[in-house]
Design a protein around this motif. Structure first.
Motif, PDB file in Angstrom:
ATOM      1  N   ARG A  37       0.820  -1.211   0.000  1.00  0.00           N
ATOM      2  CA  ARG A  37       0.000   0.000   0.000  1.00  0.00           C
ATOM      3  C   ARG A  37       0.852   1.259   0.000  1.00  0.00           C
ATOM      4  N   ALA A  38       1.953   1.231   0.745  1.00  0.00           N
ATOM      5  CA  ALA A  38       2.833   2.403   0.829  1.00  0.00           C
ATOM      6  C   ALA A  38       3.397   2.747  -0.541  1.00  0.00           C
ATOM      7  N   TRP A  39       3.868   1.735  -1.280  1.00  0.00           N
ATOM      8  CA  TRP A  39       4.421   2.006  -2.611  1.00  0.00           C
ATOM      9  C   TRP A  39       3.336   2.419  -3.589  1.00  0.00           C
ATOM     10  N   ALA A  40       2.145   1.857  -3.454  1.00  0.00           N
ATOM     11  CA  ALA A  40       1.038   2.265  -4.323  1.00  0.00           C
ATOM     12  C   ALA A  40       0.684   3.726  -4.060  1.00  0.00           C
ATOM     13  N   THR A  41       0.686   4.108  -2.789  1.00  0.00           N
ATOM     14  CA  THR A  41       0.400   5.490  -2.423  1.00  0.00           C
ATOM     15  C   THR A  41       1.486   6.421  -2.939  1.00  0.00           C
ATOM     16  N   GLU A  42       2.739   6.041  -2.776  1.00  0.00           N
ATOM     17  CA  GLU A  42       3.847   6.875  -3.247  1.00  0.00           C
ATOM     18  C   GLU A  42       3.796   7.032  -4.765  1.00  0.00           C
ATOM     19  N   ASN A  43       3.472   5.957  -5.478  1.00  0.00           N
ATOM     20  CA  ASN A  43       3.351   6.045  -6.931  1.00  0.00           C
ATOM     21  C   ASN A  43       2.242   7.003  -7.336  1.00  0.00           C
ATOM     22  N   LYS A  44       1.142   6.979  -6.604  1.00  0.00           N
ATOM     23  CA  LYS A  44       0.030   7.881  -6.912  1.00  0.00           C
ATOM     24  C   LYS A  44       0.433   9.330  -6.677  1.00  0.00           C
ATOM     25  N   VAL A  45       1.132   9.576  -5.581  1.00  0.00           N
ATOM     26  CA  VAL A  45       1.541  10.946  -5.221  1.00  0.00           C
ATOM     27  C   VAL A  45       2.607  11.473  -6.162  1.00  0.00           C
ATOM     28  N   SER A  46       3.649  10.687  -6.420  1.00  0.00           N
ATOM     29  CA  SER A  46       4.804  11.178  -7.164  1.00  0.00           C
ATOM     30  C   SER A  46       4.798  10.835  -8.645  1.00  0.00           C
ATOM     31  N   GLY A  47       3.902   9.962  -9.044  1.00  0.00           N
ATOM     32  CA  GLY A  47       3.864   9.564 -10.452  1.00  0.00           C
ATOM     33  C   GLY A  47       4.804   8.434 -10.792  1.00  0.00           C
ATOM     34  N   GLY A  48       5.354   7.763  -9.811  1.00  0.00           N
ATOM     35  CA  GLY A  48       6.230   6.619 -10.058  1.00  0.00           C
ATOM     36  C   GLY A  48       7.683   6.921  -9.832  1.00  0.00           C
ATOM     37  N   GLY A  49       8.540   6.014 -10.289  1.00  0.00           N
ATOM     38  CA  GLY A  49       9.975   6.103 -10.028  1.00  0.00           C
ATOM     39  C   GLY A  49      10.700   7.064 -10.938  1.00  0.00           C
ATOM     40  N   LYS A  50      10.501   8.310 -10.725  1.00  0.00           N
ATOM     41  CA  LYS A  50      11.151   9.328 -11.541  1.00  0.00           C
ATOM     42  C   LYS A  50      12.285   9.980 -10.778  1.00  0.00           C
ATOM     43  N   LYS A  51      13.320  10.335 -11.488  1.00  0.00           N
ATOM     44  CA  LYS A  51      14.406  11.117 -10.888  1.00  0.00           C
ATOM     45  C   LYS A  51      14.025  12.588 -10.976  1.00  0.00           C
ATOM     46  N   HIS A  52      13.987  13.243  -9.837  1.00  0.00           N
ATOM     47  CA  HIS A  52      13.602  14.671  -9.815  1.00  0.00           C
ATOM     48  C   HIS A  52      14.816  15.544  -9.719  1.00  0.00           C
TER      49      HIS A  52
END
Length: 52
Positions: A37-52
């Motif tokens: 759930r934590a990774w699903a939530t983080e993906n929703k918030v940040s849009g996935g594994g992107k380098k910012h």
């Protein structure tokens, strides 16, 4: 990149996911489910594994 590989996430995204996971565990969610759930939530918030 194999499924489940978190190498493309920034340190901030990993830290946020850990914090979200701890919150779910405090609510009584099983550890494996809390991590999912934590990774699903983080993906929703940040849009996935992107380098910012």
């Amino acid at each position: 990149m194999p499924q489940g590989d978190k190498s493309s996430y920034t340190d901030k995204q990993k830290r946020q996911a850990r914090h979200i996971e701890e919150g779910y565990e405090k609510k009584g969610v099983a550890p494996a489910e809390a991590k999912r759930r934590a990774w699903a939530t983080e993906n929703k918030v940040s849009g996935g594994g992107k380098k910012h």
